[in-house]
Scaffold this active site. Structure first.
Site, PDB file in Angstrom:
ATOM      1  CB  ILE A   1     -14.248  21.087  -8.996  1.00 61.35           C
ATOM      2  CG1 ILE A   1     -15.020  21.558  -8.477  1.00 61.35           C
ATOM      3  CG2 ILE A   1     -13.139  21.122 -10.316  1.00 61.35           C
ATOM      4  CD1 ILE A   1     -14.657  23.003  -8.501  1.00 61.35           C
ATOM      5  CE1 TYR A   2     -15.322  15.079 -12.920  1.00 65.19           C
ATOM      6  CE2 TYR A   2     -13.792  15.353 -10.759  1.00 65.19           C
ATOM      7  CZ  TYR A   2     -14.010  15.127 -12.112  1.00 65.19           C
ATOM      8  OH  TYR A   2     -12.930  14.430 -13.566  1.00 65.19           O
ATOM      9  CB  ILE A   3     -21.240  19.920  -9.817  1.00 63.26           C
ATOM     10  CG1 ILE A   3     -19.936  20.874  -9.446  1.00 63.26           C
ATOM     11  CG2 ILE A   3     -23.088  20.397  -8.989  1.00 63.26           C
ATOM     12  CD1 ILE A   3     -20.263  21.037  -7.626  1.00 63.26           C
TER      13      ILE A   3
ATOM     14  CE1 TYR B   1     -11.829  24.173 -13.043  1.00 66.11           C
ATOM     15  CE2 TYR B   1     -11.629  23.158 -15.022  1.00 66.11           C
ATOM     16  CZ  TYR B   1     -11.474  23.011 -13.470  1.00 66.11           C
ATOM     17  OH  TYR B   1     -11.373  21.844 -12.837  1.00 66.11           O
TER      18      TYR B   1
ATOM     19  CG  ASN C   1     -14.316  18.988 -19.059  1.00 59.45           C
ATOM     20  OD1 ASN C   1     -14.693  19.544 -19.212  1.00 59.45           O
ATOM     21  ND2 ASN C   1     -14.439  18.301 -17.503  1.00 59.45           N
ATOM     22  CD  GLU C   2     -15.261  21.741 -26.789  1.00 58.81           C
ATOM     23  OE1 GLU C   2     -16.262  21.868 -26.982  1.00 58.81           O
ATOM     24  OE2 GLU C   2     -14.133  21.192 -28.494  1.00 58.81           O
ATOM     25  CG  ASN C   3     -19.292  21.944 -18.866  1.00 56.71           C
ATOM     26  OD1 ASN C   3     -19.650  23.318 -19.060  1.00 56.71           O
ATOM     27  ND2 ASN C   3     -19.534  21.715 -17.927  1.00 56.71           N
TER      28      ASN C   3
ATOM     29  CE  LYS D   1     -17.828  34.943 -16.482  1.00 57.57           C
ATOM     30  NZ  LYS D   1     -19.827  34.561 -16.616  1.00 57.57           N
TER      31      LYS D   1
ATOM     32  CE  LYS E   1     -18.911  33.517  -9.018  1.00 58.94           C
ATOM     33  NZ  LYS E   1     -19.124  34.598  -9.758  1.00 58.94           N
TER      34      LYS E   1
HETATM   35  C1  LIG Z   1     -17.067  23.003 -14.549  1.00 54.46           C
HETATM   36  C2  LIG Z   1     -18.193  22.878 -12.769  1.00 54.46           C
HETATM   37  C3  LIG Z   1     -17.424  22.254 -12.001  1.00 54.46           C
HETATM   38  C4  LIG Z   1     -18.516  23.874 -13.414  1.00 54.46           C
HETATM   39  O1  LIG Z   1     -19.739  23.968 -11.906  1.00 54.46           O
HETATM   40  P1  LIG Z   1     -21.191  24.835 -12.274  1.00 54.46           P
HETATM   41  O2  LIG Z   1     -21.682  24.222 -10.673  1.00 54.46           O
HETATM   42  O3  LIG Z   1     -21.895  23.870 -12.940  1.00 54.46           O
HETATM   43  O4  LIG Z   1     -20.793  26.582 -12.455  1.00 54.46           O
HETATM   44  P2  LIG Z   1     -20.931  27.659 -11.666  1.00 54.46           P
HETATM   45  O5  LIG Z   1     -22.992  27.663 -12.325  1.00 54.46           O
HETATM   46  O6  LIG Z   1     -20.756  27.594 -10.772  1.00 54.46           O
HETATM   47  O7  LIG Z   1     -21.136  29.243 -12.957  1.00 54.46           O
HETATM   48  C5  LIG Z   1     -19.657  29.795 -12.403  1.00 54.46           C
HETATM   49  C6  LIG Z   1     -19.842  30.860 -13.751  1.00 54.46           C
HETATM   50  O8  LIG Z   1     -18.665  30.207 -14.680  1.00 54.46           O
HETATM   51  C7  LIG Z   1     -19.940  30.120 -15.664  1.00 54.46           C
HETATM   52  N1  LIG Z   1     -19.561  28.599 -16.487  1.00 54.46           N
HETATM   53  C8  LIG Z   1     -20.214  27.260 -15.988  1.00 54.46           C
HETATM   54  N2  LIG Z   1     -19.909  27.042 -16.962  1.00 54.46           N
HETATM   55  C9  LIG Z   1     -19.690  27.385 -18.037  1.00 54.46           C
HETATM   56  C10 LIG Z   1     -19.387  26.570 -19.645  1.00 54.46           C
HETATM   57  N3  LIG Z   1     -19.162  25.957 -19.755  1.00 54.46           N
HETATM   58  N4  LIG Z   1     -18.921  28.024 -20.153  1.00 54.46           N
HETATM   59  C11 LIG Z   1     -19.341  28.803 -20.222  1.00 54.46           C
HETATM   60  N5  LIG Z   1     -18.777  29.938 -18.601  1.00 54.46           N
HETATM   61  C12 LIG Z   1     -19.228  28.501 -17.577  1.00 54.46           C
HETATM   62  C13 LIG Z   1     -21.343  30.514 -15.287  1.00 54.46           C
HETATM   63  O9  LIG Z   1     -21.984  31.167 -16.594  1.00 54.46           O
HETATM   64  C14 LIG Z   1     -20.416  30.889 -13.867  1.00 54.46           C
HETATM   65  O10 LIG Z   1     -20.581  32.362 -14.354  1.00 54.46           O
HETATM   66  P3  LIG Z   1     -21.089  33.634 -13.587  1.00 54.46           P
HETATM   67  O11 LIG Z   1     -20.196  33.569 -12.553  1.00 54.46           O
HETATM   68  O12 LIG Z   1     -20.897  34.785 -14.639  1.00 54.46           O
HETATM   69  O13 LIG Z   1     -22.405  33.777 -13.154  1.00 54.46           O
HETATM   70  C15 LIG Z   1     -19.112  21.755 -13.816  1.00 54.46           C
HETATM   71  O14 LIG Z   1     -19.811  22.268 -15.106  1.00 54.46           O
HETATM   72  C16 LIG Z   1     -18.728  19.760 -13.263  1.00 54.46           C
HETATM   73  O15 LIG Z   1     -18.981  19.233 -12.373  1.00 54.46           O
HETATM   74  N6  LIG Z   1     -18.604  19.598 -14.485  1.00 54.46           N
HETATM   75  C17 LIG Z   1     -18.653  18.285 -14.843  1.00 54.46           C
HETATM   76  C18 LIG Z   1     -17.396  18.262 -14.274  1.00 54.46           C
HETATM   77  C19 LIG Z   1     -16.185  18.315 -14.296  1.00 54.46           C
HETATM   78  O16 LIG Z   1     -15.417  17.996 -15.494  1.00 54.46           O
HETATM   79  N7  LIG Z   1     -14.933  18.995 -13.293  1.00 54.46           N
HETATM   80  C20 LIG Z   1     -13.643  19.058 -14.113  1.00 54.46           C
HETATM   81  C21 LIG Z   1     -12.662  18.607 -13.965  1.00 54.46           C
HETATM   82  S1  LIG Z   1     -11.607  19.126 -14.873  1.00 54.46           S
END
Ligand SMILES: CC(C)(COP(=O)(O)OP(=O)(O)OC[C@H]1O[C@@H](n2cnc3c(N)ncnc32)[C@H](O)[C@@H]1OP(=O)(O)O)[C@@H](O)C(=O)NCCC(=O)NCCS
Length: 173
Positions: free
Chosen positions: A96-98, A142, A135-137, A144, A109
């Site tokens: 899952i990658y944005i 997850y 991968n703390e982010n 959340k 989400k």
């Molecule tokens: C992880 C990832 C998929 C999250 O997608 P995103 O579009 O940035 O997240 P969203 O905007 O949909 O966030 C959804 C909820 O999670 C929360 N959230 C997102 N990132 C967060 C973080 N780093 N810390 C705390 N909360 C977080 C948001 O605040 C939001 O909360 P809400 O529903 O109360 O508003 C994205 O950051 C990403 O692609 N990262 C790089 C690739 C990666 O690491 N993928 C996973 C590999 S295992």
């Protein structure tokens, strides 16, 4: 703000390769050596490999669009396509990658909800995934979204063994 989703087909192969390669690279290049990154990128995202994955009936890929631009993608696996033997009642979110410029707009989400919708329609009991311990982010995201850590497994980035946390969200009791 306009969000759309589309299931990928073999016609999307090259676009899928580009987004897979580039989003993985921008996520992990700062914490890994160029040699290990290149080895992984070449092995995981070459056209033959992605074509095999797209052709597997137990894997599904989706692009998410933000204002008509591809902003990210999702890969889910069921049955034997799962990367661990978690059983027929599980669905794996393998990728899952944005793109970084589209993050924090609700797209992650949105894709996760798509995975839940597929899992529930298919009567799965749980959704699981592996996430690199550093991968703390993603781990915060997850958590959340209601996932809990239940274990760990090894993952090879080039020749370096890394630890992935296994995280699970239960859908039914
Ligand atoms: C992880 C990832 C998929 C999250 O997608 P995103 O579009 O940035 O997240 P969203 O905007 O949909 O966030 C959804 C909820 O999670 C929360 N959230 C997102 N990132 C967060 C973080 N780093 N810390 C705390 N909360 C977080 C948001 O605040 C939001 O909360 P809400 O529903 O109360 O508003 C994205 O950051 C990403 O692609 N990262 C790089 C690739 C990666 O690491 N993928 C996973 C590999 S295992």
């Amino acid at each position: 703000m306009n969000i759309n989703i589309k299931k990928c087909t073999l016609e999307d192969l090259r676009k899928l390769q580009e987004i897979s390669y580039e989003t993985f690279n921008e996520t992990f290049k700062h914490q890994n050596s160029p040699e290990n990154m290149n080895a992984y990128l070449e092995r995981a995202f070459n056209l033959k490999q992605l074509e095999r994955e797209l052709s597997n009936i137990s894997s599904l890929f989706f692009f998410v669009y933000f204002n008509n631009e591809v902003a990210g993608y999702l890969k889910v696996n069921t049955n034997d396509a799962q990367s661990e033997k978690m059983g027929d009642e599980s669905l794996e979110i393998e990728r899952i990658y944005i793109w970084s410029k589209f993050q924090k707009h609700g797209l992650g989400k949105y894709l996760l909800n798509k995975a839940m919708e597929i899992a529930m329609k298919d009567n799965k009991r749980k959704i699981w995934l592996g996430v690199w311990e550093k991968n703390e982010n993603a781990i915060a995201f997850y958590k959340k979204m209601g996932f809990v850590q239940t274990g760990a497994h090894s993952f090879y980035m080039g020749d370096e063994e890394q630890i992935d946390f296994i995280m699970i969200k239960t859908l039914k009791f």
